[in-house]
Every structure is written in C-alpha cells, then in structure tokens.
Write an enzyme that holds these catalytic residues in place. Structure first.
Site, PDB file in Angstrom:
ATOM      1  N   GLU A 147      -1.845   0.421   7.873  1.00 32.91           N
ATOM      2  CA  GLU A 147      -1.034  -0.675   7.343  1.00 32.91           C
ATOM      3  C   GLU A 147       0.141  -0.126   6.538  1.00 32.91           C
ATOM      4  O   GLU A 147       1.259  -0.650   6.624  1.00 32.91           O
ATOM      5  CB  GLU A 147      -1.903  -1.581   6.460  1.00 32.91           C
ATOM      6  CG  GLU A 147      -1.146  -2.763   5.871  1.00 32.91           C
ATOM      7  CD  GLU A 147      -1.983  -3.601   4.932  1.00 32.91           C
ATOM      8  OE1 GLU A 147      -3.191  -3.319   4.785  1.00 32.91           O
ATOM      9  OE2 GLU A 147      -1.430  -4.552   4.329  1.00 32.91           O
ATOM     10  N   HIS A 205       2.804  -6.935   4.601  1.00 35.13           N
ATOM     11  CA  HIS A 205       1.439  -6.450   4.833  1.00 35.13           C
ATOM     12  C   HIS A 205       1.014  -6.683   6.278  1.00 35.13           C
ATOM     13  O   HIS A 205       1.649  -7.439   7.024  1.00 35.13           O
ATOM     14  CB  HIS A 205       0.448  -7.198   3.918  1.00 35.13           C
ATOM     15  CG  HIS A 205       0.559  -6.820   2.475  1.00 35.13           C
ATOM     16  ND1 HIS A 205      -0.320  -5.962   1.858  1.00 35.13           N
ATOM     17  CD2 HIS A 205       1.480  -7.169   1.540  1.00 35.13           C
ATOM     18  CE1 HIS A 205       0.043  -5.798   0.590  1.00 35.13           C
ATOM     19  NE2 HIS A 205       1.137  -6.529   0.378  1.00 35.13           N
ATOM     20  N   GLU A 211       1.470 -11.511   5.860  1.00 35.53           N
ATOM     21  CA  GLU A 211       0.505 -10.740   6.639  1.00 35.53           C
ATOM     22  C   GLU A 211       0.963 -10.892   8.086  1.00 35.53           C
ATOM     23  O   GLU A 211       0.766 -11.928   8.716  1.00 35.53           O
ATOM     24  CB  GLU A 211      -0.917 -11.306   6.463  1.00 35.53           C
ATOM     25  CG  GLU A 211      -1.441 -11.271   5.029  1.00 35.53           C
ATOM     26  CD  GLU A 211      -1.926  -9.887   4.580  1.00 35.53           C
ATOM     27  OE1 GLU A 211      -1.833  -8.923   5.363  1.00 35.53           O
ATOM     28  OE2 GLU A 211      -2.402  -9.787   3.433  1.00 35.53           O
ATOM     29  N   HIS A 222       0.829  -1.217   0.000  1.00 37.47           N
ATOM     30  CA  HIS A 222       0.000   0.000   0.000  1.00 37.47           C
ATOM     31  C   HIS A 222       0.863   1.267   0.000  1.00 37.47           C
ATOM     32  O   HIS A 222       2.071   1.206  -0.267  1.00 37.47           O
ATOM     33  CB  HIS A 222      -0.999  -0.053   1.154  1.00 37.47           C
ATOM     34  CG  HIS A 222      -1.685  -1.389   1.233  1.00 37.47           C
ATOM     35  ND1 HIS A 222      -2.714  -1.759   0.398  1.00 37.47           N
ATOM     36  CD2 HIS A 222      -1.444  -2.479   2.014  1.00 37.47           C
ATOM     37  CE1 HIS A 222      -3.097  -3.002   0.668  1.00 37.47           C
ATOM     38  NE2 HIS A 222      -2.332  -3.468   1.651  1.00 37.47           N
TER      39      HIS A 222
HETATM   40 ZN    ZN Z   1      -2.151  -5.274   2.643  1.00 40.56          ZN
END
Ligand code: ZN
Length: 317
Positions: free
Chosen positions: A138, A193, A274, A101
C-alpha cells in the site's frame, strides 16, 4: 517566432535583406529584428513579437511514466508564455497530499506502534498498511499515486505539500500528518490509501471526518467543506477510473469516521480515499497497473481542482 511577418512593397532593400535572413531559419528572428529596425517602427502593424523572447514557461512536472502521455490538461491555442487564470486555475492555492503509510514502517515497529493522542482517544503512530497477494505494498501504491497527482496539480499552478516523500525512515505519525496540512494552511487535503478488506470485497470509498470535539480534536469547522470535497472525490474518482463504489461500505462509496487521527486533528478540509481493496484480486490487478494509477491520480486531481474552483456540491446519493 513568426516567419510570415507582414511586408509591404516600397521598402525593397530592407525587405529583401530580411527575406534573405529568413531563409536561414535559425537567423529568422534576427532578420525580423533587423527588418523592424529598418522599418523604423513606423509600421501600421504593431510589433508582433517582443523585443526579447522570454524564456519558455513549462509547468513543473514530476516524473511520469512514458506510457502515460498526458498528465497535464492542455489548452489548445493558449500562449505558453502568458499563464492566465485559465491555465493556472490553482495558482496561489496549497494542497496537502498524504501518501498513506511508509514503505519502511515494517522495520520500525517500536516507533510506529507508539500511541499518539487523536483527541477522542489514542491510536498507533502509524501502521504498515496492507499489500496485494503478490506483495505490492500500500505504501508503494500511495506514494506513486501521490507523485502522479502532484505533477498534475503543480501543472495547474498549485503548491503541493506532501506529508512524506519516501524521505523518512518511518511514519510520520498520524498526528503529524494532520499537523503538516494545518501548518501549511492547506486549502484542501487528501490522504491516499488502499484498503485491506476481506478478499471478497471490492471497490473504492471516500472517508470523511465526523464531527469530533474532544481534547485537541475539533473538526466542527471542517465537516461541511470536507463533505463537499468527499462528494467531488467520489464523483471524479469514479469518472476517471471506472472503479465501482466499495461493496462492503454501507453508504455508496462514502464513509464517515471519528477514529482517524489524520482527520480528527485536521483543521483544513480533508478526506481519505481508499482507492480499492488490495486484498481483492480484481482491485489488486488494477492498482498494480501504472496506467490505472495515472487515472486514479487524475481523478484525485480533478476533484481537488473542482473543489478549489467551484462552489457547487454534487448531490449525495
Ligand atoms: Zn492505509
């Protein structure tokens, strides 16, 4: 410098001159050179110091928190002026780190909602990502962890390429994130992430590429090496952070997906991690803690180092 240069009787004038010089520490090295000159090089002791001191070699490190004292593995007793394979095990290797992101994606909806070709379909260029209940995003998390991992890996000699470094107004799009790693001919790539799963779920998981051969996607060559990287990352991230495997993913800490452009379009071994569920209060508390993020970065760097310097694959389970 060495203030205990071996000396012998019988060269008293030169020796006393040298000792006198050594009394003044800043002049010690000059005194030693003088002693060597007077000794005429006939000593049975080969010179212990070079004729000219080379500049100090220090690993290139990015910014680190003062509360994270050791980001670079130390090698006790090793010379800082003679990097070798042991100190620089990743010398000559290129690693792509992809901070998921972008903190400014939310202000560029039109750009990031544009559909891009991911081989077996189309997907948004990028997304805003998730955030904790307290508003820690994030994108902030991923960039911070990537900076920390980059510092560690550069200290081990790697060339580290980032897909974005907080230096772009938005994105990049997922297809470009893959392309950057491909064009860098990265030996390995990790996309970092934080998840935005239901608040009841917690833990981390690694996402590996499925075999996709469709359109411009062909992951057939990277599935196997990416799985080895993924297994190492699951092992080393858990060891570094103590974070449990995600309790909302079927396989323990592992997922395989065919719908991520960043994986579908990669031609270099690549996985996503993640690191936790930012919507879960326990994970959010850890991910907001800079010391925990340093451990997360260490786990990622450890896995990449293991991947690039070993051939073994941890047992899946
Ligand atoms: Zn992400």
């Amino acid at each position: 410098m060495n203030s205990t240069t071996p000396h012998r009787p019988g060269r008293s004038a030169a020796f006393r001159l040298t000792v006198l010089a050594c009394v003044l520490l800043p002049l010690c090295f000059a005194g030693w050179l003088g002693w060597q000159a007077v000794a005429g090089g006939g000593s049975e002791h080969p010179p212990a110091l070079p004729a000219a001191l080379p500049p100090a070699v220090t690993p290139t490190l990015g910014p680190l928190d003062p509360d994270t004292p050791s980001a670079t593995p130390s090698t006790p007793g090793a010379s800082a002026t003679a990097p070798d394979q042991h100190q620089q095990p990743l010398s000559g290797r290129t690693i792509l780190l992809d901070p998921g992101h972008n903190t400014a994606n939310g202000r560029h909806s039109a750009e990031i909602n544009r559909q891009v070709d991911i081989g077996n379909g189309h997907k948004e260029c990028d997304t805003t990502g998730t955030e904790t209940d307290a508003g820690y995003t994030e994108a902030e998390y991923t960039l911070d962890v990537v900076h920390r991992a980059r510092a560690i890996l550069q200290g081990l000699g790697a060339k580290v390429v980032l897909t974005q470094d907080g230096d772009r107004p938005w994105g990049p799009c997922v297809d470009e994130r893959a392309r950057i790693g491909n064009e860098a001919h990265a030996d390995a790539a990790v996309s970092v992430h934080g998840d935005g799963a239901p608040a009841s779920g917690s833990g981390f998981h690694v996402i590996m590429p499925a075999r996709v051969t469709a359109g411009k996607a062909d992951t057939s060559a990277i599935v196997a090496p990416s799985r080895r990287l993924g297994l190492l990352l699951r092992q080393d991230f858990k060891a570094a952070t103590g974070e449990p495997y995600a309790d909302y993913i079927a396989e323990q800490g592992l997922d395989t997906r065919s719908d991520l452009g960043g994986l579908n379009l990669s031609t270099v071994p690549k996985v996503f991690i993640e690191c936790g569920n930012m919507r879960n209060s326990g994970d959010a508390k850890r991910m907001t803690d800079p010391q925990w993020r340093q451990r997360a970065a260490q786990g990622i760097a450890d896995a990449l180092t293991a991947y690039l310097t070993t051939t073994g694959t941890p047992v899946a389970g």
